[in-house]
Motif scaffolding. Sequence first.
Motif, PDB file in Angstrom:
ATOM      1  N   PHE A  59       0.852  -1.174   0.000  1.00 34.01           N
ATOM      2  CA  PHE A  59       0.000   0.000   0.000  1.00 34.01           C
ATOM      3  C   PHE A  59       0.890   1.227   0.000  1.00 34.01           C
ATOM      4  N   ILE A  60       0.352   2.308  -0.524  1.00 30.89           N
ATOM      5  CA  ILE A  60       1.052   3.584  -0.602  1.00 30.89           C
ATOM      6  C   ILE A  60       0.216   4.605   0.140  1.00 30.89           C
ATOM      7  N   VAL A  61       0.870   5.407   0.953  1.00 32.65           N
ATOM      8  CA  VAL A  61       0.223   6.542   1.609  1.00 32.65           C
ATOM      9  C   VAL A  61       0.879   7.779   1.022  1.00 32.65           C
ATOM     10  N   PHE A  67      -3.714   0.859  -2.740  1.00 32.03           N
ATOM     11  CA  PHE A  67      -3.224  -0.496  -2.469  1.00 32.03           C
ATOM     12  C   PHE A  67      -3.526  -1.411  -3.640  1.00 32.03           C
ATOM     13  N   ASN A  68      -2.807  -2.535  -3.665  1.00 35.54           N
ATOM     14  CA  ASN A  68      -2.978  -3.495  -4.735  1.00 35.54           C
ATOM     15  C   ASN A  68      -3.861  -4.660  -4.269  1.00 35.54           C
ATOM     16  N   ASP A  69      -4.175  -5.568  -5.195  1.00 36.20           N
ATOM     17  CA  ASP A  69      -5.036  -6.699  -4.875  1.00 36.20           C
ATOM     18  C   ASP A  69      -4.483  -7.587  -3.758  1.00 36.20           C
ATOM     19  N   PRO A  70      -3.176  -7.911  -3.755  1.00 33.16           N
ATOM     20  CA  PRO A  70      -2.684  -8.729  -2.645  1.00 33.16           C
ATOM     21  C   PRO A  70      -2.868  -8.050  -1.275  1.00 33.16           C
ATOM     22  N   PHE A  71      -2.738  -6.722  -1.217  1.00 37.06           N
ATOM     23  CA  PHE A  71      -2.984  -6.031   0.048  1.00 37.06           C
ATOM     24  C   PHE A  71      -4.470  -6.037   0.378  1.00 37.06           C
TER      25      PHE A  71
END
Length: 115
Positions: free
Chosen positions: A55-57, A66-70
């Motif tokens: 994830f990116i903040v 965030f991506n699918d795995p997250f």
Amino acid sequence: MSSLDSDECLAGGGEAGLLLRERDWRNSALGEPRHWPQPLKGAVSLMLNSPHPIFIVWGDEAVWLFNDPFAALLEPFRRESLGRSQASERPDSWSHIRSLLPRLYNGDAKVFDET
């Protein structure tokens, strides 16, 4: 090195990528993807196409992407939280998240290990 345009930085990424491409960014804290800074575009492209939970903040309002795995780690996956401010999405933990931001924005990675 070529710069990424908004279409390229949001390419791929399964459901999270699709949600980011379909989102109306005009009134968001980040603005439209075509105006995002190149470092954000590069990070989003890397994140969306990674098999690892990421994830990116980003920014003063701590917008999270965030991506699918997250997303698979979230209980339950809240589609509407993608691209929104942590302050509005996680008011219960916002003070803790906010305390981490200066370190994270200085480039210090934070790994959350539940093992």
